[in-house]
Structures are given as C-alpha cells and as structure tokens.
Write a protein that holds these residues in place. Structure first.
Motif, mmCIF file in Angstrom:
data_model
loop_
_atom_site.group_PDB
_atom_site.id
_atom_site.type_symbol
_atom_site.label_atom_id
_atom_site.label_comp_id
_atom_site.label_asym_id
_atom_site.label_seq_id
_atom_site.Cartn_x
_atom_site.Cartn_y
_atom_site.Cartn_z
ATOM 1 N N GLY A 19 42.674 38.937 52.584
ATOM 2 C CA GLY A 19 42.951 38.043 51.470
ATOM 3 C C GLY A 19 41.952 38.147 50.329
ATOM 4 O O GLY A 19 41.854 37.250 49.493
ATOM 5 N N LEU A 20 41.192 39.237 50.276
ATOM 6 C CA LEU A 20 40.219 39.428 49.205
ATOM 7 C C LEU A 20 40.922 39.990 47.969
ATOM 8 O O LEU A 20 41.908 40.717 48.084
ATOM 9 C CB LEU A 20 39.105 40.370 49.660
ATOM 10 C CG LEU A 20 38.276 39.870 50.843
ATOM 11 C CD1 LEU A 20 37.327 40.955 51.325
ATOM 12 C CD2 LEU A 20 37.512 38.631 50.452
ATOM 13 N N PRO A 21 40.417 39.688 46.780
ATOM 14 C CA PRO A 21 41.071 40.167 45.564
ATOM 15 C C PRO A 21 40.882 41.678 45.368
ATOM 16 O O PRO A 21 39.903 42.251 45.840
ATOM 17 C CB PRO A 21 40.378 39.392 44.447
ATOM 18 C CG PRO A 21 39.041 39.057 45.001
ATOM 19 C CD PRO A 21 39.251 38.858 46.484
ATOM 20 N N ASP A 22 41.810 42.269 44.666
ATOM 21 C CA ASP A 22 41.723 43.681 44.326
ATOM 22 C C ASP A 22 40.881 43.801 43.052
ATOM 23 O O ASP A 22 41.316 43.423 41.974
ATOM 24 C CB ASP A 22 43.116 44.273 44.101
ATOM 25 C CG ASP A 22 43.063 45.751 43.774
ATOM 26 O OD1 ASP A 22 42.019 46.384 44.019
ATOM 27 O OD2 ASP A 22 44.072 46.272 43.262
ATOM 28 N N VAL A 23 39.669 44.288 43.195
ATOM 29 C CA VAL A 23 38.758 44.388 42.056
ATOM 30 C C VAL A 23 38.714 45.791 41.458
ATOM 31 O O VAL A 23 37.907 46.061 40.575
ATOM 32 C CB VAL A 23 37.329 43.946 42.465
ATOM 33 C CG1 VAL A 23 37.307 42.480 42.839
ATOM 34 C CG2 VAL A 23 36.798 44.803 43.590
ATOM 35 N N GLU A 24 39.582 46.672 41.909
ATOM 36 C CA GLU A 24 39.582 48.045 41.402
ATOM 37 C C GLU A 24 39.837 48.114 39.900
ATOM 38 O O GLU A 24 39.124 48.846 39.205
ATOM 39 C CB GLU A 24 40.589 48.904 42.157
ATOM 40 C CG GLU A 24 40.473 50.373 41.814
ATOM 41 C CD GLU A 24 41.345 51.245 42.699
ATOM 42 O OE1 GLU A 24 41.509 52.415 42.331
ATOM 43 O OE2 GLU A 24 41.855 50.759 43.720
ATOM 44 N N PRO A 25 40.800 47.367 39.334
ATOM 45 C CA PRO A 25 40.977 47.423 37.873
ATOM 46 C C PRO A 25 39.743 46.941 37.109
ATOM 47 O O PRO A 25 39.367 47.530 36.098
ATOM 48 C CB PRO A 25 42.169 46.503 37.613
ATOM 49 C CG PRO A 25 42.902 46.420 38.901
ATOM 50 C CD PRO A 25 41.846 46.571 39.963
ATOM 51 N N LEU A 26 39.107 45.895 37.606
ATOM 52 C CA LEU A 26 37.888 45.398 36.975
ATOM 53 C C LEU A 26 36.778 46.436 37.057
ATOM 54 O O LEU A 26 36.072 46.697 36.078
ATOM 55 C CB LEU A 26 37.437 44.100 37.641
ATOM 56 C CG LEU A 26 36.134 43.499 37.132
ATOM 57 C CD1 LEU A 26 36.245 43.133 35.651
ATOM 58 C CD2 LEU A 26 35.781 42.284 37.958
ATOM 59 N N ASN A 27 36.622 47.057 38.206
ATOM 60 C CA ASN A 27 35.611 48.088 38.385
ATOM 61 C C ASN A 27 35.881 49.272 37.455
ATOM 62 O O ASN A 27 34.955 49.797 36.830
ATOM 63 C CB ASN A 27 35.571 48.549 39.840
ATOM 64 C CG ASN A 27 34.449 49.518 40.094
ATOM 65 O OD1 ASN A 27 33.297 49.223 39.795
ATOM 66 N ND2 ASN A 27 34.777 50.677 40.634
ATOM 67 N N ASP A 28 37.125 49.692 37.347
ATOM 68 C CA ASP A 28 37.473 50.803 36.454
ATOM 69 C C ASP A 28 37.129 50.462 35.006
ATOM 70 O O ASP A 28 36.610 51.303 34.273
ATOM 71 C CB ASP A 28 38.959 51.151 36.570
ATOM 72 C CG ASP A 28 39.312 51.755 37.924
ATOM 73 O OD1 ASP A 28 38.390 52.241 38.621
ATOM 74 O OD2 ASP A 28 40.501 51.731 38.277
#
Length: 79
Positions: A19-28
């Motif tokens: 249930g953790l958020p997807d932070v890949e777009p933020l990291n990119d």
C-alpha cells in the motif's frame, strides 16, 4: 515453531502490495530537474572558476581569522 515465507516480486509489486505510494514519477522529475540545474551551472565546475572561488574564500577566511586573533590578543592584554 518457525515459518519461512519467500516472496518473489519486483520492488514496484512489493510497494503496491504493502500500500505504499508509487514515487517513481516524482523521482524521475527530481532527477531531470537536478540534471537541468547541473547543466545550467556546469561552467562553475571548470577548474579556473573553482580556483577563483576557493582562492577568494580562502583569503577572506584568513583575514577573518587574523582579525579574530588580533581581537583575542588585544582583549587578553588589557588588565
């Protein structure tokens, strides 16, 4: 009793399962912004520019240290 469970999944699947958020777009976005800023300021990384910065800072620091020592010595010599 000891139970061992082995889960075979990708980090993205593990985050989704927990249930953790997807932070890949933020990291990119952050990585691309850092690259952009580095590209804009790359001239400051040239050896000549670095030496100018370090030398001016070094002289200022030496002068401030000298003034500090003069003040300390002047204060110590007064009764």
């Amino acid at each position: 009793m000891k139970v061992t469970v082995e889960v075979d999944c990708t980090p993205a699947e593990a985050r989704a399962f927990m249930g953790l958020p997807d932070v890949e777009p933020l990291n990119d976005h952050l990585v691309s912004e850092m690259k952009r800023r580095m590209d804009e300021n790359i001239t400051a990384m040239q050896p000549e520019e670095l030496m100018k910065t370090w030398t001016s800072f070094g002289l200022q620091a030496q002068d401030q240290f000298r003034k500090l020592m003069e003040t300390a010595v002047g204060g110590a010599s007064k009764p």
